[in-house]
Each structure stands twice: as C-alpha cells, then as structure tokens.
Design a protein around this motif. Structure first.
Motif, mmCIF file in Angstrom:
data_model
loop_
_atom_site.group_PDB
_atom_site.id
_atom_site.type_symbol
_atom_site.label_atom_id
_atom_site.label_comp_id
_atom_site.label_asym_id
_atom_site.label_seq_id
_atom_site.Cartn_x
_atom_site.Cartn_y
_atom_site.Cartn_z
ATOM 1 N N LEU A 182 -6.015 -10.136 7.585
ATOM 2 C CA LEU A 182 -4.988 -9.342 6.923
ATOM 3 C C LEU A 182 -4.780 -9.963 5.549
ATOM 4 C CD1 LEU A 182 -2.707 -7.193 6.976
ATOM 5 C CD2 LEU A 182 -1.237 -8.938 7.995
ATOM 6 N N ALA A 203 -0.691 -4.711 1.431
ATOM 7 C CA ALA A 203 -1.525 -5.427 2.407
ATOM 8 C C ALA A 203 -2.768 -4.604 2.697
ATOM 9 C CB ALA A 203 -0.732 -5.694 3.682
ATOM 10 N N VAL A 236 3.384 -6.099 3.700
ATOM 11 C CA VAL A 236 3.897 -7.323 4.320
ATOM 12 C C VAL A 236 4.901 -7.948 3.349
ATOM 13 C CG1 VAL A 236 3.314 -9.672 5.041
ATOM 14 C CG2 VAL A 236 1.824 -7.765 5.676
ATOM 15 N N GLU A 252 3.980 -12.074 7.920
ATOM 16 C CA GLU A 252 5.330 -11.601 7.587
ATOM 17 C C GLU A 252 6.323 -12.751 7.463
ATOM 18 O OE1 GLU A 252 5.230 -7.077 9.406
ATOM 19 O OE2 GLU A 252 5.919 -8.723 10.684
ATOM 20 N N ARG A 301 -0.301 -10.580 11.830
ATOM 21 C CA ARG A 301 0.721 -9.909 11.012
ATOM 22 C C ARG A 301 2.034 -10.683 11.068
ATOM 23 N NH1 ARG A 301 2.567 -5.433 8.293
ATOM 24 N NH2 ARG A 301 0.453 -4.679 8.012
ATOM 25 N N LYS A 302 2.400 -11.178 12.246
ATOM 26 C CA LYS A 302 3.654 -11.916 12.361
ATOM 27 C C LYS A 302 3.589 -13.203 11.519
ATOM 28 C CE LYS A 302 7.064 -13.570 15.692
ATOM 29 N NZ LYS A 302 7.431 -13.706 17.100
ATOM 30 N N LYS A 312 0.218 -1.196 6.316
ATOM 31 C CA LYS A 312 1.654 -1.371 6.114
ATOM 32 C C LYS A 312 1.929 -2.657 5.312
ATOM 33 C CE LYS A 312 5.761 -2.266 8.895
ATOM 34 N NZ LYS A 312 6.176 -2.621 10.266
ATOM 35 N N ASP A 368 -4.375 -9.181 16.230
ATOM 36 C CA ASP A 368 -3.929 -8.684 14.927
ATOM 37 C C ASP A 368 -2.406 -8.729 14.793
ATOM 38 O OD1 ASP A 368 -6.529 -8.284 14.304
ATOM 39 O OD2 ASP A 368 -6.508 -6.098 14.585
#
Lengths: 324, 143
Positions: free
Chosen positions: A273, A264, A259, A307, A303-304, A257, A299
């Motif tokens: 990532l 990504a 980012v 983002e 991702r946070k 998905k 993970d």
C-alpha cells in the motif's frame, strides 16, 4: 518520391552513427554520487539549523566526527555504529540484529560478532595498519565451505565485533577501510512515527540506499528471520517529488481509499500500500517472496499500519524520528 | 538484474535512440548520461517495473523533450535535415513509431498524450517529410 522505406533506411543509417558509450557508465556513477552528497548536505544543513536552535542532537553530530574505534554494545537492530569520512556516501547501508553492512563502490563492509569465517586464518595473513590499528589481509579466509573464497581485509573492534572488507581489489579494500569511522550506537532516523503494529512485532532491520530510500522491517519477536526480505512488515520511504513515481503512478498503480487524508495506491499482484504526501512516498508492504500465512500479514493489517503512521517531511531530517 | 548489467546490455540501444531524437552525437551522449545517472539513483524502483528498458527509453524521451539547449542546425541529407526541422514531439513520435516500433498506445504513454494526438503527430510529420501517408491508420504499417 519519398517512402516509408526511405525513412526506415535513414533511421538505420543515422542510428549506426550513434556515439559509443565508452566511459558513460562511470560518469553516471560519479554524477549519482555527487547528487547524493549534495542532497545529504542539504538535509544536514537543515538538521543542524534545528540543532543550533534546540541544542539537541549534539551527541549525534559529535559521534559522526569521532574517528577513534569506539564500539559499545549493545546495539539495537535499528542502530548503526558505522559511518564514512566526510565526502564519502555509501551506496547502501543496512543494520540487522546481528550485523551491519555498508557498500561503497564495489567494496562491501560487514561488521558482525560472528563474521562467518575462521578469524585465525585471517590473523595469520598479511598484517597492515589501517588508521593506526592492526588489520589483516588474506587471499583465502576459508569462508564457509566454498573453495573459491574471496580475498578479505579485516580486523577486530574493541567491542569484539569483526570488520570484514570484501570485493574490489586490494587497493580498493584498503582505501575504503581507511574511510570507515566507528561511533557509539546511533539510531537510524526515519521520516515517520509508527502508531500501531501487530502485537509481538519488533523492528529487525534497516536499509538506507543512495536514493535516500529508507526501509525498515519488522518481524515477530518469537519468530525472527535471518533475511529482512522475509520479514512480515516492511515500511519504505523515499523523497518526493520524483519523476519516475509520477510516471509509474499512472502506469502501474491504481488509486484506493486515501490514508490519513493522503492519496493511496496499490499495484495489483503485489501486497503493498503506497501513501503519497507532498514530500514522501511511503510504502507499507509484507514479505516479498512466498511465505506461510504466519510469515505475512493481510491487506487490512497493512492498511491499519499505514493509517496509524505519523508521516513527517521526507526532505527535512530535522522532523525525523528514530526507527523502531 | 544489477544496474551495471542493464547498462552494459542496453546502452547501445539507448544511444541509438537518443541519436535519432537529438540528431547530434554530443547531445545524445549528454542525454543518455543524465538518464543513466537518474536510473542509477532510482534503480530499485525502475527494476521493480519489470521493464527497465521501457522506462529508460521514456526517460530519454523526457530528457530530449525538456532539453533547453539550443537545437543545432540540422545537417546531413535531405530527409535527415527535414527530420531535424520537425517540432520535438513530432520527431519523437516518428522515431518511436518507425524506429522503436511502438504502437500508438505505447507512444501516447511515452509522450503523455492521447493516441489521437499521436496519430496527428505522425501524420503531420510524414507530411512535412514528403512521405505519402499510407492507406489505413499508422497502427497498420508497423515496421
């Protein structure tokens, strides 16, 4: 009739006539150094153009030209006080809480308040003059407990830290030492701003290498590590386009998905990532080797972090921000 | 593995491969010098793949295919001269197949094309060299 055996024989025969590789590795090393310098100049020209317009950053530029040893603690983990004379680009340069490192060719330089050897042994060695100040050379600085201590060139800075120059021969060490410059603490710049990190996390190290890959690690404020490779969060950036990444992307990584609207990727079996912008490849990862659960992040956290990054232009230093 | 260790161990193999691709001493050295330079600058990333030689070989292939210098007239005996007259991608496919011993899939990855295209390159190249196409797919006649 020609056969496949003939083809094999011909390949073997002509492969045997391949040139020898004498000097190629040294030539490649020199060419790589020239490319780094060229890229660095291009970046500096872009940055200085912005400085000229905004009037900002003059202190940084002036600091780079400052040749006198002026080190004023405290220095943050993401700041540096070492640089090299014009025309010399380190292979790698890193900063941490307690020390800074720099490598040029085979010679490595460490600046630390606690140098890890008996400084009395060093100052009992041969006295030299490096850029107008006293320095000492010793073949046996009694480093640690190892009997095969490596020869060392060193001196103390006005702020109390010790400069230690190791590896290479004596002339190599002196030559590199003469090209070192010390400034007031300067922020290491990175092509992004961090918008979110797990609470209680602080920047603990930076690494800038010859390919202009810049790594920053973060560790828990309450559980600092001694090794950046063991820090729970790591962000690396490198400029794009890059042919090797273009190949690896399809060979080793799978798309996930996006980012922040950017493509990504992840590589199975790793905790990384990767976010690809038009000019940057940003890798957000956790510690590379082992570690207990409290020494890594999952993970979803990576991702946070990704983002909430504001990613700038990797090829234009004028858009960069202080690390940490 | 440090770059210097890799280069010391694999430099002869890269030069042999580049020699068979380019057919020329000087060009082989130039290609490998460029590949070493690029590898040195990006060593950490290359090393992370776990197969640095495969990547360096791929860089050699790319460098050869993108080489803009005029190709020198092929010299040498009949088969070597015929090889020199082949289109670059056919020659690369042939060297990867019968010298480096790669599978069609691996060659396809190296050349950035499909495996059916690789089989076409190899088939046409063998025909140009006057080598009878062996029975079965090229995959079955690995050296």
């Amino acid at each position: 009739m020609t056969t496949l055996d003939d083809l094999h024989h011909m390949f073997d025969a002509y492969a045997d006539q391949a040139p020898d590789g004498h000097g190629l590795i040294d030539q490649a090393r020199e060419a790589a150094a020239r490319r780094r310098i060229r890229r660095r100049w291009q970046s500096w020209i872009a940055a200085l153009a912005v400085v000229a317009v905004t009037g900002g950053g003059i202190a940084v530029a002036a600091g780079l030209r400052h040749h006198d040893p002026v080190v004023v603690p405290p220095r943050a983990a993401t700041q540096t006080t070492i640089t090299m004379a014009d025309g010399f680009t380190p292979v790698t340069q890193s900063t941490g809480r307690d020390s800074q490192r720099l490598q040029w060719g085979v010679v490595s330089v460490t600046v630390a308040a606690r140098p890890g050897y008996d400084t009395k042994t060093l100052t009992a060695g041969e006295r030299l003059t490096i850029n107008g100040h006293d320095a000492w050379y010793t073949a046996n600085p009694s480093e640690g407990r190892t009997p095969d201590a490596v020869p060392l060139l060193g001196w103390q800075l006005p702020g109390g830290e010790w400069v230690s120059v190791r590896a290479g021969n004596r002339a190599d060490k002196i030559a590199v030492a003469e090209q070192l410059r010390f400034t007031t603490p300067r922020d290491v710049l990175v092509p992004y701003r961090v918008g979110w990190l797990p609470p209680q996390m602080v920047a603990s190290s930076t690494t800038v290498d010859q390919s202009e890959t810049i790594g920053v690690t973060w560790s828990w404020a309450t559980k600092p590590t001694d090794n950046p490779g063991e820090d729970p969060v790591r962000i690396e950036t490198e400029p794009l386009p890059d042919r090797i990444w273009s190949q690896q992307k399809s060979d080793l990584y799978r798309s996930v998905k996006p980012v922040g609207g950017h493509p990504a990727y992840v590589r199975d079996g790793t905790s990384e990532l990767l976010v690809e912008t038009p000019t940057c490849l940003v890798t957000v990862g956790t510690r590379r080797w082992g570690g207990t659960p409290d020494q890594t992040v999952d993970d979803a956290t990576l991702r946070k972090v990704a983002e909430n990054l504001t990613i700038a232009d990797c090829t234009n230093r004028a858009t960069w921000s202080p690390a940490g | 593995m440090r770059f210097e260790e890799f280069a010391a161990a694999r430099l002869p193999a890269l030069l042999r491969y580049a020699m068979l691709l380019s057919g020329d001493h000087d060009q082989a050295r130039d290609i490998v010098r460029e590949v070493l330079t690029r590898s040195l600058v990006k060593w950490e990333r290359i090393q992370r793949t776990g197969e640095p030689y495969a990547y360096a070989r791929r860089l050699v292939t790319d460098e050869y295919l993108s080489w803009r210098r005029h190709k020198k007239p092929a010299a040498g005996d009949g088969l070597w001269k015929l090889l020199g007259d082949l289109p670059k991608r056919q020659r690369a496919a042939l060297v990867l197949r019968f010298y480096e011993g790669l599978s069609d899939q691996e060659i396809a990855e190296a050349l950035g094309c499909r495996t059916s295209t690789v089989r076409g390159y190899v088939s046409r190249a063998l025909t140009e060299l006057g080598i009878e196409f062996p029975a079965g797919a090229p995959e079955e006649v690995l050296p």
